[in-house]
Scaffold this active site. Structure first.
Site, PDB file in Angstrom:
ATOM      1  N   TRP A 101      41.045  44.901  41.273  1.00  0.00           N
ATOM      2  CA  TRP A 101      40.961  44.002  40.349  1.00  0.00           C
ATOM      3  C   TRP A 101      40.040  42.811  41.195  1.00  0.00           C
ATOM      4  CZ3 TRP A 101      40.239  45.657  35.905  1.00  0.00           C
ATOM      5  CH2 TRP A 101      41.024  46.693  35.374  1.00  0.00           C
ATOM      6  N   ASP A 168      44.087  35.216  39.305  1.00  0.00           N
ATOM      7  CA  ASP A 168      44.323  36.097  38.315  1.00  0.00           C
ATOM      8  C   ASP A 168      45.806  36.612  38.204  1.00  0.00           C
ATOM      9  OD1 ASP A 168      44.282  38.496  36.871  1.00  0.00           O
ATOM     10  OD2 ASP A 168      42.870  39.403  37.885  1.00  0.00           O
ATOM     11  N   LYS A 192      49.633  42.535  29.353  1.00  0.00           N
ATOM     12  CA  LYS A 192      50.597  42.908  29.923  1.00  0.00           C
ATOM     13  C   LYS A 192      51.811  42.123  30.122  1.00  0.00           C
ATOM     14  CE  LYS A 192      47.268  45.148  32.763  1.00  0.00           C
ATOM     15  NZ  LYS A 192      45.962  44.772  33.383  1.00  0.00           N
TER      16      LYS A 192
HETATM   17  C1  LIG Z   1      44.789  44.574  33.689  1.00  0.00           C
HETATM   18  C2  LIG Z   1      44.194  43.799  34.778  1.00  0.00           C
HETATM   19  C3  LIG Z   1      42.739  43.145  34.904  1.00  0.00           C
HETATM   20  C4  LIG Z   1      41.993  43.424  33.605  1.00  0.00           C
HETATM   21  O1  LIG Z   1      42.116  42.847  32.597  1.00  0.00           O
HETATM   22  P1  LIG Z   1      41.143  43.230  31.296  1.00  0.00           P
HETATM   23  O2  LIG Z   1      41.905  42.262  30.397  1.00  0.00           O
HETATM   24  O3  LIG Z   1      41.364  44.472  30.941  1.00  0.00           O
HETATM   25  O4  LIG Z   1      39.794  42.804  31.637  1.00  0.00           O
HETATM   26  C5  LIG Z   1      42.423  42.300  35.511  1.00  0.00           C
HETATM   27  N1  LIG Z   1      43.203  41.611  36.666  1.00  0.00           N
HETATM   28  C6  LIG Z   1      44.692  42.316  36.860  1.00  0.00           C
HETATM   29  C7  LIG Z   1      45.539  41.996  37.782  1.00  0.00           C
HETATM   30  C8  LIG Z   1      45.005  43.445  35.893  1.00  0.00           C
HETATM   31  O5  LIG Z   1      46.231  43.803  36.025  1.00  0.00           O
END
Ligand SMILES: *Cc1c(COP(=O)(O)O)cnc(C)c1O
Length: 356
Positions: A101, A168, A192
């Site tokens: 990521w 993030d 998540k």
């Molecule tokens: C799942 C995830 C993403 C991707 O997210 P999307 O909403 O599918 O673009 C980015 N960063 C982390 C840490 C993730 O767990």
């Protein structure tokens, strides 16, 4: 009976949230209309949006001077929106590379401007968090990924920097207390710890915007969405509604402080078993272990099919590790009950009993 759902994402949501959400699809607020067939500018939906925002503000104790947005495009679009909004024309941004990521975020930043890698744990397949991160460079911002969903590592501390900190937090937001005042920008895909895929939560400090001298496409400009209260165009109403319900559920439980304790208990229980059980082994450096995504493997690969079928028998779902890591990954997001971890631990013990 509902399965024990360890899926990494989209992932488990509270049962009562799913019940309410399915109700709202048929008949929202007893108006004899569905949530997804009314105007997003109608009062009932504006109330949903306002409540979602105020729950975010309350649960994370967000100081004044920050805007809360519900956008689309996932965390992946934030990888691009971050440099567009924060990287000045001749400036430099910094990234901590702790996995896939982070790498995707770095890729987008490089397409916009000068991007430095401040720290990197790729040498050991991202099985640890780089130490003593202390960026001296003049950076427009420093970006990191607080929880590395795929590898099972998590920052236990904020990286030290004088630059604007960007994070993030897709896979650990609302799982533990954070100090929002340390950050300029936080973003997280909903799927998540918050709700169904389709919306991305963005928390941005207002006074860091509008400084880059860059022309930003309308939809990628945070200011567009701030000025229109996340309703510049049609928002993902269902995803925002269910996120609101999940946050309300969390508040009812006792908020982030409460869930942090439960999350610690769940993770501790599972890590204890991984360390005790002679058949299993953890995949990341002990002190960097994630409380959200627990990665481990069987020392003897031949036992995998036996373990997999034991798991199936007791209703365990979503335990397979990411293809880039292998082994197993148990995701212990907020809505996963302690009971599910107990079932997993018991299953690991049963495997050991039969295969010593
Ligand atoms: C799942 C995830 C993403 C991707 O997210 P999307 O909403 O599918 O673009 C980015 N960063 C982390 C840490 C993730 O767990």
């Amino acid at each position: 009976m509902k399965k024990h759902n360890f899926s990494a994402g989209p992932c488990i949501l509270p049962e009562e949230v799913l019940n309410k959400a399915s109700q709202a699809i048929l008949n929202f607020n007893n108006n004899n209309l569905s949530l997804i067939e009314i105007s997003h500018r109608s009062e009932p939906f504006i109330n949903v949006m306002n409540e979602a925002k105020s729950l975010v503000r309350e649960l994370l104790n967000i100081p004044t001077g920050y805007s809360i947005l519900f956008l689309q495009g996932g965390a992946s679009l934030e990888f691009l929106m971050t440099p567009y909004n924060l990287l000045s024309l001749n400036g430099t941004c910094g990234y901590i590379n702790t996995g896939i990521w982070s790498k995707k975020a770095i890729h987008e930043a490089k397409s916009i401007g000068t991007t430095l890698i401040i720290a990197d744990s790729s040498d050991k397949n991202y099985s640890y968090i780089p130490e003593n991160i202390n960026s001296q460079e003049q950076l427009d911002y420093l970006h990191y990924t607080s929880n590395n969903t795929i590898y099972g590592t998590q920052f236990k501390d904020y990286p030290k920097t004088d630059s604007i900190l960007v994070c993030d937090m897709s896979s650990d937001i609302f799982s533990k207390k954070i100090d929002v005042s340390k950050f300029g920008l936080i973003y997280a895909g909903a799927q998540k710890n918050m709700g169904p895929a389709g919306t991305t939560l963005v928390i941005v400090k207002d006074n860091i915007l509008g400084r880059t001298g860059r022309k930003i496409p309308t939809m990628l400009d945070y200011t567009t969405h701030i000025n229109k209260d996340s309703m510049f165009n049609t928002p993902p109403v269902f995803s925002i509604y269910v996120s609101m319900l999940t946050l309300k559920w969390l508040k009812g439980k006792g908020g982030v402080e409460y869930i942090e304790q439960i999350n610690n208990q769940k993770a501790q229980k599972l890590y204890e078993e991984i360390d005790r059980n002679v058949l299993f082994k953890g995949l990341v450096k002990d002190k960097d272990r994630s409380n959200m995504n627990v990665t481990f493997k069987l020392n003897n690969k031949e036992l995998e099919s036996v373990f997999d079928s034991l798991c199936k028998t007791v209703g365990i779902n979503g335990l397979k590790g990411h293809r880039s890591v292998g082994g197993y990954r148990a995701s212990l997001y907020n809505a996963l009950p302690l009971k599910s971890v107990e079932v997993l631990v018991k299953t690991m013990q049963n495997l050991e009993k039969n295969n010593k």
